[in-house]
Each structure stands twice: as C-alpha cells, then as structure tokens.
Design a protein around this motif. Structure first.
Motif, short mmCIF file in Angstrom:
data_model
loop_
_atom_site.label_atom_id
_atom_site.label_comp_id
_atom_site.label_asym_id
_atom_site.label_seq_id
_atom_site.Cartn_x
_atom_site.Cartn_y
_atom_site.Cartn_z
N ARG A 362 0.85 -1.19 0.00
CA ARG A 362 0.00 0.00 0.00
C ARG A 362 0.88 1.24 0.00
O ARG A 362 2.01 1.22 0.46
CB ARG A 362 -0.89 0.04 1.26
N MET A 363 0.29 2.34 -0.43
CA MET A 363 1.03 3.61 -0.42
C MET A 363 1.09 4.21 0.97
O MET A 363 0.32 3.84 1.85
CB MET A 363 0.33 4.60 -1.37
N THR A 364 2.00 5.18 1.15
CA THR A 364 2.06 5.97 2.39
C THR A 364 1.73 7.42 2.02
O THR A 364 0.58 7.78 1.92
CB THR A 364 3.44 5.82 3.07
N ASN A 365 2.78 8.25 1.80
CA ASN A 365 2.57 9.61 1.28
C ASN A 365 3.18 9.65 -0.11
O ASN A 365 4.38 9.45 -0.27
CB ASN A 365 3.28 10.65 2.15
N THR A 366 2.35 9.87 -1.12
CA THR A 366 2.80 9.79 -2.50
C THR A 366 2.78 11.19 -3.10
O THR A 366 1.73 11.84 -3.07
CB THR A 366 1.88 8.85 -3.30
N TYR A 367 3.93 11.65 -3.61
CA TYR A 367 3.92 13.01 -4.14
C TYR A 367 4.96 13.21 -5.24
O TYR A 367 5.86 12.40 -5.42
CB TYR A 367 4.11 14.04 -3.03
N MET A 368 4.78 14.30 -5.97
CA MET A 368 5.71 14.65 -7.03
C MET A 368 6.62 15.78 -6.55
O MET A 368 6.15 16.72 -5.90
CB MET A 368 4.96 15.11 -8.28
N LEU A 369 7.90 15.69 -6.88
CA LEU A 369 8.84 16.73 -6.46
C LEU A 369 8.62 17.99 -7.30
O LEU A 369 8.12 17.94 -8.42
CB LEU A 369 10.28 16.23 -6.63
N PRO A 370 8.99 19.15 -6.73
CA PRO A 370 8.71 20.42 -7.42
C PRO A 370 9.57 20.61 -8.66
O PRO A 370 10.65 20.05 -8.79
CB PRO A 370 9.04 21.47 -6.37
N GLY A 371 9.05 21.45 -9.58
CA GLY A 371 9.77 21.80 -10.79
C GLY A 371 10.19 23.25 -10.75
O GLY A 371 10.35 23.84 -9.67
N ALA A 372 10.29 23.86 -11.91
CA ALA A 372 10.92 25.17 -12.00
C ALA A 372 9.93 26.32 -12.18
O ALA A 372 10.30 27.48 -12.00
CB ALA A 372 11.90 25.17 -13.17
N HIS A 373 8.69 26.01 -12.53
CA HIS A 373 7.81 27.09 -12.94
C HIS A 373 7.02 27.73 -11.82
O HIS A 373 6.57 27.07 -10.89
CB HIS A 373 6.82 26.58 -14.00
N ASP A 374 6.84 29.03 -11.96
CA ASP A 374 5.97 29.76 -11.08
C ASP A 374 4.53 29.38 -11.46
O ASP A 374 4.20 29.31 -12.64
CB ASP A 374 6.21 31.25 -11.32
N PRO A 375 3.66 29.10 -10.46
CA PRO A 375 2.30 28.68 -10.80
C PRO A 375 1.57 29.69 -11.70
O PRO A 375 0.79 29.30 -12.58
CB PRO A 375 1.60 28.55 -9.45
N GLY A 376 1.83 30.98 -11.50
CA GLY A 376 1.20 32.02 -12.32
C GLY A 376 1.56 31.87 -13.79
O GLY A 376 0.72 32.02 -14.68
N GLU A 377 2.82 31.55 -14.01
CA GLU A 377 3.30 31.33 -15.39
C GLU A 377 2.56 30.17 -16.05
O GLU A 377 2.27 30.20 -17.25
CB GLU A 377 4.77 30.85 -15.31
N ILE A 378 2.32 29.14 -15.24
CA ILE A 378 1.66 27.95 -15.79
C ILE A 378 0.25 28.31 -16.26
O ILE A 378 -0.15 27.98 -17.37
CB ILE A 378 1.65 26.80 -14.75
N ILE A 379 -0.49 29.00 -15.41
CA ILE A 379 -1.85 29.41 -15.77
C ILE A 379 -1.80 30.30 -17.03
O ILE A 379 -2.59 30.13 -17.96
CB ILE A 379 -2.51 30.22 -14.62
N ALA A 380 -0.86 31.22 -17.02
CA ALA A 380 -0.77 32.20 -18.11
C ALA A 380 -0.49 31.53 -19.45
O ALA A 380 -0.80 32.08 -20.51
CB ALA A 380 0.30 33.24 -17.79
N SER A 381 0.08 30.30 -19.40
CA SER A 381 0.46 29.63 -20.65
C SER A 381 -0.73 28.92 -21.31
O SER A 381 -0.59 28.37 -22.39
CB SER A 381 1.55 28.61 -20.37
N VAL A 382 -1.88 28.91 -20.64
CA VAL A 382 -3.02 28.14 -21.16
C VAL A 382 -4.03 29.07 -21.84
O VAL A 382 -4.52 30.01 -21.23
CB VAL A 382 -3.73 27.36 -20.02
N GLU A 383 -4.33 28.75 -23.07
CA GLU A 383 -5.29 29.59 -23.80
C GLU A 383 -6.72 29.27 -23.37
O GLU A 383 -7.49 30.15 -23.02
CB GLU A 383 -5.13 29.33 -25.30
N ARG A 384 -7.04 27.97 -23.40
CA ARG A 384 -8.36 27.56 -22.93
C ARG A 384 -8.19 26.23 -22.21
O ARG A 384 -7.59 25.29 -22.74
CB ARG A 384 -9.33 27.39 -24.10
N GLY A 385 -8.70 26.16 -20.99
CA GLY A 385 -8.55 24.91 -20.25
C GLY A 385 -9.24 24.97 -18.91
O GLY A 385 -10.08 25.86 -18.66
N LEU A 386 -8.91 23.99 -18.08
CA LEU A 386 -9.55 23.88 -16.78
C LEU A 386 -8.46 23.98 -15.71
O LEU A 386 -7.40 23.38 -15.82
CB LEU A 386 -10.25 22.52 -16.67
N TYR A 387 -8.75 24.74 -14.67
CA TYR A 387 -7.86 24.83 -13.51
C TYR A 387 -8.60 24.16 -12.35
O TYR A 387 -9.62 24.67 -11.88
CB TYR A 387 -7.56 26.30 -13.20
#
Lengths: 482, 453
Positions: A362-387
């Motif tokens: 079974r799992m314990t705490n499962t997570y992804m390590l951080p990357g390089a992007h500012d979250p604002g940048e990520i949103i700004a890169s999407v033309e049409r989508g779901l957040y």
C-alpha cells in the motif's frame, strides 16, 4: 527526531496484560512453522478511537470504540493462510496458528530466526491523542469551528463538524526474526457547510489531521482555517456554471490534487499487481512513463504526516521510495511476500487495516517533487482549459490503467486567466500515459492537509498525497457542456 | 498436514440465550450507571474465504468477529461506545465510556429510543439462515472450478486475479430498555471470479459474482467463471468516443446504483440537513409515470430482508414511488422526529427495494429501444453530489447503433443531473439483478453528456 522504545511500549500494552512473553511468541511461530510453512507472523493490535460530531451548533453525539486482537499468518510459496482472534490469549493464538498453517501441504519447513528487534527514530510521539484535550476543550474546539464558519457569511445555513482520534498500538513478531512495535496516534477534523442563495444549495468541505494530538488543531489557526476554507468552497460553487465536456488542457493545483498520482501511478506500482502481471505498469521498470519533468516518490518517513509510519505492518522500517525519476519508472511498492516473490527488497509498504486483515502493498505519502515554474506562469500559458484545485475521491482500474478523480473546485482558464468557477466534474485518463503529457511543473510543492483514506480489497488505510502545480496538455473533463 | 482443512467452514454460532443474556447485562449495567434509557446491539460473525489464482491456492482466511455496541441516554443527552470484548469488565468499561460521553453531549429533543408502539411485536422467520457445511478443501475446489472455467473460455484469457469462495454466518441481536429484544441468525455465501483478457498488448479485466443466503441459490461455479471471461473478452479493442450527448442504457448492476442515489436523497439525514436535491418533493413526481418502487422487507431468503430495523422498529411493505410520484421518505426515529414525521422503519437502511420493470423488456429489447447510444457496463469513481444532484463518472461500455453493438468503449465520462436523469428514464428492464438490496433491471435514460476525445 526522538528515539522512543515503542517496542517496549507495545509489549507492555499488548503482551503483558495477557501474561505473554517472547517465549510464547516463539512457541506460536514454531507451531506455525512446523508444518511445511516458509514463514509466518503474528500481528498484535490494540486500538482506541473516538469521534465527536456537531450539528445545529451543538455537539449531540459522540462515540468511543475499543478493538484488539491478533492476526496469525502463515506463508508457503505464494500461498497465505490467515486466521485471527479478538482474544489476546495463548489458547486463542495457538488455535489461530493451527487454522492459518492449514494452507500448506508441501514445501520446506521455514527456519525460525532469533529475534532481531527493529528500532528507528520516531516520526511521531507515541501519545494517546484521545487524552490530549479534555472533553470540555473538545466541545469548545468543535463550537469554535462552527462559529467561525457561520461568521464567514450569512448564506451559511448548515455546519457539520467532526473530530476524531485513534491510537493504534501494534506489535509484529515474525519467523524471520523481526520483532517490532509502534504506537500510532492519528487525529482528524473535518467540516462540511451548506450554503443557500435564492434556493440554490451548495456544499463545501475541508479538514486536516495527522499523527499528532488534538492540540495541533489549535495551533496556527488550523481548525478555524478549515471552517473558512469550507465556506469559501461552498460559496465559489454557488456561482459555478456547468463544467465543459471533452479533452482539454488541465492545470492541477498543488497539494490534494496529487490524488492524480495516487490513482494514475501509485496503485499501478503496488508489488502484488506487478508480480501477478495484472497492472498496466507490469514489466515496465526502466521505461519512460512520464515526461522528464516528473519525479514521483512514496515517502513513509515524513514527520507527523497522516500517511507516515515508523514501521509498516510487517515491521519493516518505512522509507522514501522513488517510483518515477525524471520520467523513468524506477520501482514498485513492496511488502515482504511480493518482494520475496519478485526477488527484491521490501520497501516498508506492507500495510493492513487491522489484525483482522492481511497485509498488502500500500502507499504511504505519494507526491511529485517540485519543478521550476511559477504557478502564475503555468496558468498564463493556457489559452483555454480547466484549472482544478480541489477534489473529492478517485478510482483506478489498474489493469486497463484508466483512472478518474472528481473535481469539487474548478475554474475555466481563458486566454491565460482564471475566469469562471465551474461545477464539479470527473476527470478521466490513462495512468501509464497521463504523466507523459505533463508539460510544466510548478515550484510550489504542497502536501495535502491530512484527510486521505485509501481503499483496496475492502481495506482502508490513511494515506497522504501531494504535488506542485501541474500542467497536463490534454485530459478528458467530464462536464455536461458538450 | 490437512487436519484443519477438514474443519467446517464457519465456527458454530453462539446460542441465542448467550446473546440475550449479554444484551440484558449491558442494559442492566447502563441502568446501574444511571442511564434513563439504553439500547444495545451484539453480533457474532464467522467466515471462511478462499482465493485461488491460476489453479493454486492464494489465500485461505478464517474470520471470526464479535461486537458489542451500546448507546445510553441521560434524559435527552446520549453517548455511544463499542468493543469486541464480551467479558463483564469490558461491558462495565464500555457502558462507562458511553456514559462519560453522555455527560458532555448537549440535550437533543429528538434523541431517544424508537417509540414503543412501533417496535416489532412478532418476528417472522424470513428464511435467512442456511449454513453451508463447506470444508476449506471443498471451497478451494469450487474456487478452482470457477477460475478454470474462465481460463478455458478463450486463449486470450491468459491471466487471472483468481476465483473466490466465501461463506459467512452471523447472529445479531438488538435490545433496548423499552423491553424489546430481538435477533436472528443469517448466512451469506458467494462465488466470484476475475480474469484478464489480453490481445495485442491490451489488457482488460472484468469479473462476475454470485451471492445468496442459501448456497442452493448460487450460480454454478462454471457459469460464474464463464461470465467473468466473457465480460473481460468483450472489452478487448476498446476505443474512446468523441464528446456528444446521447441516450444511455445502464446495465442492471449499475441501474441499482442510480436508484441508490435516489435513496440517498430521500434519507431523513439528508432531508433535515437540507442536503438533498429532492427536498420537499413528497407527493410530487420524481420519475416518469410508469415508475413504481416498492419496499418488501419480508421477502423470504432475500439479501436485504429484515423483520425489524436497527432500532427494533417493525418493517413493513410499502410503496416508495407509485406512478412516478414520491410516496414516502427513508426515515429512522431521529430523522423522523426532526421532520415532524414518523419513522418508516429504515434505521440502518432500506430492505429490498423492488423497481418494477416498465414492460417485458430483456437486454436485447432495450438495445433496440436505445437504438443509437451508449450501453454502460462499468462505472468508475464517485462523482455524485447529493446536494445538487450533479452526476459525473468515468464509464466503459459499448457503442450501439440501430440496436446493434458496434464496439467497446472506455476512458469516457458520462454526466448529467440526477433530477433530470430520473425524469428522463425511458424504460426499466425485466432483466432484474437480485444480488443486492435493490432489485432493478436495465435502465434506459433519454440523454446524458459523454465526454471523450
């Protein structure tokens, strides 16, 4: 980190009252092993739990529960025999051992190793969380959460709060010499509110917890913070428009949306499914299963987290296991049985709901390590989508790899900006390829607040998830607006 | 060593008198500790389950569970506690824990035992106890037979999650300080099989099971295995669908779930909290006129039969939905008092809901009625909101054109709102699935949104 003799605490609570000593454990294991059994273990458990709930601004019901017993397992090759008793007494132990060993009809007699006590620095204090606040203080805490929720907005017309704690004391004795004990506190507080506006009703829920005492909720305004969050969520949904339907770019918020990793990746990497070749990930170690931006771990060693354990339920110390590194599949989550059959080492992921259940990977705490992007940048890169920032539960078919998770707070992204909130919708994808579509990973890793429970084969165990903000180029969103 | 393999499947149940004494002791202890009223439930369960995978035994489990739960009342304040320990000292401690809680909880004018006049006076024998003298060896053989039938179906069935057999026997007894004490033994047996079909690198898993109070009511192991295999095989070659709005036919085992969402919305707890999309709908149409749903708690040998509910209230036949109109709610004493109504004998849930077929429509007839649309055979996830009725779940099934199955589909969602889905029911099949507390056939819905590619 503290070093506490949890084995001794467990011995005192579980064995001493029944007059049992290590000789008796030896005798029981010897009884188990004398019959063509490769290995066997005994799992003693005592559990004290309580829950208090508030509605109509009053605490009107509460309950207290005690559970104890011992599970006896005999393993012969791929076969497992299992029996348990809710009496921790020598005759009951021997009876259970006799029933469990009936599994074996051939095979070698396993050796009985001498005791090898397992100790490690404790990740959480061995406290009894039920005793960390007086009854009066528990009531005051529930009432404070209720009052905080009602203070937020006049549209709040129902507030339900529940506060729960459990203390599990366990002791594992195995024929491989493992002798280990653990004392595991766990608390949880959750609040659900219903808001109403012009006849439309919406609900919002929030909560948190961990392997701590109740006083943890009083610090950093945690408890009242859940109340504010639940109201905020419900109010957002009052304005939500129908969700879109179809494949689109999805940005997942940090923290609890990591349920994506739990469903899409985690279950498929559990050792049992891979040994049997029933997982969509079977035989794929070393292959690319995610974009190079993705590194995913399962870490049972995070202090005080809901999914953490000092030792798993087979006495193996927990660890941080890398599942995916730079997009490449690295390994599986193992208990002892599946590790042995796959010629690898256990990873401290052998967990069971109670003495009355068999351990499974079974799992314990499962997570992804951080990357390089500012979250604002990520949103700004999407033309049409779901957040999508908040989720209910999820589920996976580990064989086909299809998984779902259901958003409870989501917004449209239009021209790089978050615009309108949309109603709840289920997202569906394919585990082995969803992470190949991750094109941006945020620098904002968060773990969830501590409310996750994972179900497998009818067994529930507490788990944690986490992730930074993630952009998935395409994922199917199950709204109603075709 | 095989001595234990010859033992019978489940342990002998305790004698009724022992359980009655236990309940009496708990109630006496509650009175002694000052409670003005109390209720107690004790239970014993014993089970054997085996799983066989690729012909070999995988697990053999012996289960034995005891339980004891008490709720005490001090005037209108209450507290509850439970334990698995039946010894006198444990009873004393458990009652003391419940009393300690009741000293802190607020007085609730609606709290209390069921009204004495509603308690069951006669407890009919509903034919729920049929122990199966099954040895572990025989259980293993049946599980093997079940899986072997699946593996033999087709060379594409190359892997398995196994065949399983389980038998359970239990005895539950409930008593309260109004003088009610009732209980009865029950059994439940099951056969199951889950296999994996593989072709061109694709893997699809599916399963089938049979469950009954009496083993005579179980499907043959070979039939269970073959259905599991057929269900896996037919998923091979699954594709996605484009996003669209189409009619949807739910397989019986999924239709049951839709009726379950209806029940969740008319439950007392959801209603008094105003947490339901079906508030204040009593006496109004919720479904089309042809829909009738009855509750039949006394069906002999059925899985959800019960002579009384979990607070001792007598259960009785009733119409829950007639002519599409909601005739009653699903209430226990507490929620009924909060709503100014009387209990419907549903503490602990409903007891055999019968969804009447809208005609003699088998699966084939319903495919014709569906004409062009989606036949859903599996659902994934829990995307159902009882407050708003919003429904969005993962699905797989088959694309159907002009009543003919075209190809299997997966990785899609189906979405709608339950309020509209209920009024949009077009047909209810006679292909009823009785493996649960809701007996329902296939269900045809006018329209849902399918999201896919």
């Amino acid at each position: 980190m503290m070093t506490i003799d949890t084995l001794d605490l467990a011995r005192q609570q579980l064995l001493t009252p029944a007059g049992l000593g290590e000789d008796d454990l030896n005798r029981t294991l010897a009884c188990l092993l004398g019959h063509a059994i490769d290995s066997g273990d005994l799992y003693f458990q005592a559990r004290r739990a309580e829950s208090w709930s508030l509605e109509d601004q009053q605490v009107k019901s509460a309950s207290h529960a005690i559970q104890q017993g011992v599970g006896v397992r005999a393993v012969s090759g791929e076969k497992t025999g299992f029996a348990y008793s809710d009496e921790i007494q020598m005759p009951a132990l021997l009876e259970a051992a006799t029933a469990a060993r009936a599994i074996a009809r051939h095979g070698g007699d396993g050796p009985l190793q001498s005791w090898r006590p397992i100790q490690r620095p404790a990740l959480y204090p061995p406290l009894d969380p039920l005793l960390t606040l007086s009854a009066e203080a528990k009531l005051r805490l529930l009432e404070a959460v209720d009052a905080e929720a009602r203070r937020q907005d006049a549209r709040v017309n129902q507030v339900m709060v529940s506060l729960a704690a459990a203390q599990d004391t366990i002791l594992v004795a195995s024929s491989d010499g493992t002798l280990a004990g653990d004392v595991r506190p766990l608390v949880r507080l959750s609040v659900t509110v219903i808001v109403e506006q012009n006849g439309r009703r919406e609900q919002g829920s929030a909560g948190g917890g961990g392997r701590v005492g109740y006083d943890w909720f009083l610090a950093e305004e945690r408890a009242v913070g859940y109340a504010r969050e639940a109201v905020r969520l419900a109010l957002v949904n009052l304005d939500a428009v129908p969700a879109p339907a179809g494949a689109m770019t999805v940005v997942l918020g940090p923290g609890w949306p990591g349920i994506l990793l739990h469903e899409a990746i985690g279950h498929g990497l559990e050792g049992d499914f891979n040994r049997k070749g029933t997982s969509a990930f079977a035989g794929r170690v070393g292959e690319r299963v995610a974009s190079p931006l993705c590194t995913v771990v399962d870490d049972g060693t995070l202090a005080e987290r809901r999914g953490s354990l000092n030792i798993d339920d087979e006495g193996t110390p927990t660890q941080c296991t890398t599942l995916i590194e730079g997009g490449v599949l690295k390994g599986y989550l193992q208990d002892k049985l599946n590790a042995r059959l796959m010629n690898t080492a256990p990873t401290g992921n052998g967990r069971r709901e109670s003495y009355a259940h068999l351990p499974l990977p079974r799992m314990t705490n499962t997570y992804m390590l951080p990357g390089a992007h500012d979250p604002g940048e990520i949103i700004a890169s999407v033309e049409r989508g779901l957040y999508a920032v908040n989720f209910g539960g999820g589920q996976v078919d580990i064989t086909s790899g299809k998984f779902v998770f259901s958003a409870s707070e989501a917004y449209l992204i239009e021209n790089g900006r978050i615009t309108r909130p949309v109603r709840g919708a289920t997202l569906i994808g394919n585990g082995p390829d969803v992470l190949t579509k991750v094109s941006m990973v945020g620098n904002d890793l968060q773990l969830d607040a501590g409310v996750g429970t994972c179900g497998k084969d009818g067994q529930s165990v507490p788990v944690g998830v986490g992730q930074p903000t993630l952009k998935i180029e395409t994922l199917t969103v199950g709204g109603t607006q075709a | 060593m095989t001595e234990s393999l010859e033992r019978s499947a489940t342990m002998p149940l305790p004698a009724r008198e022992q359980l009655e004494t236990l309940v009496a002791d708990i109630l006496a202890e509650a009175r002694a500790q000052g409670a003005s009223a109390a209720e107690a439930a004790v239970s014993f369960g014993s089970a054997l389950s085996v799983a066989v995978r690729l012909g070999e035994v995988e697990t053999l489990e012996h289960h034995r569970r005891r339980g004891l739960a008490v709720t005490v009342y001090f005037g209108q304040s209450r507290g509850s506690a439970s334990t698995a320990d039946w010894r006198q000292a444990a009873i004393r401690d458990t009652v003391a824990s419940a009393c300690a809680i009741a000293r802190h909880t607020a007085a609730d004018p609606y709290a209390g035992l069921a009204d004495p006049e509603r308690l069951a006076r006669e407890i009919p024998d509903l034919d729920l106890y049929h122990p199966w003298a099954l040895s572990a060896e025989e259980a293993i053989e049946l599980a093997r037979e079940c899986e072997a039938a699946a593996l033999a179906m087709d060379p594409r069935i190359r892997n398995s999650e196994g065949g399983g057999v389980a038998t359970h026997a239990g005895f539950g007894l409930y008593g309260n300080s109004h003088g009610f004490c009732g209980g009865y033994p029950t059994t439940r047996h099951s056969l199951s099989c889950s296999v994996i079909a593989q072709d061109n690198g694709e893997m699809q898993r599916n399963h089938w099971y049979s469950v009954a109070r009496d083993r005579v009511g179980l499907e043959a192991p070979i039939a269970v295995g073959q259905k599991a295999a057929q269900r896996s095989l037919r998923r091979l070659g699954s594709r996605r669908l484009g996003t669209r709005q189409v009619p949807v036919l739910f397989a019986p085992e999924l239709a049951r779930g839709l009726i379950g969402h209806f029940i969740a919305a008319i439950r007392g707890g959801a209603l008094y909290r105003k947490a339901s999309f079906l508030l204040d709908r009593l006496g109004t149409p919720v479904f089309p006129e042809f829909v009738a749903i009855r509750e039949r708690p006394h069906l002999l040998g059925a899985l959800a039969s019960a002579p009384f509910d979990s607070e001792g209230v007598a259960t009785a036949d009733r119409h829950l939905v007639e002519g599409g109109v909601l005739q009653g709610y699903v209430l226990d004493s507490y929620s009924a008092r909060r709503l100014g109504m009387t209990t419907t004998g549903n503490a602990g849930g409903t007891h055999n809901l019968i969804v009447e077929p809208s005609g003699p429509f088998g699966h084939e007839a319903l495919l014709q009625q569906l004409d062009t649309g989606l036949w859903v055979t599996e659902l994934l996830g829990h995307g159902v909101d009882t407050v708003t009725g919003d429904y969005s779940r993962g699905a797989s099934g088959f694309w159907v054109e002009k009543g003919e199955i075209q190809f299997p589909v997966h990785e899609i969602t189906i979405a709608g709102n339950l309020k509209e889905m209920f009024t949009g029911i077009r047909a209810l099949g006679s292909d009823v699935d009785k493996r649960g507390g809701i007996h329902c056939g296939s269900l045809l819905l006018e329209r849902m949104t399918v999201a896919g590619e």
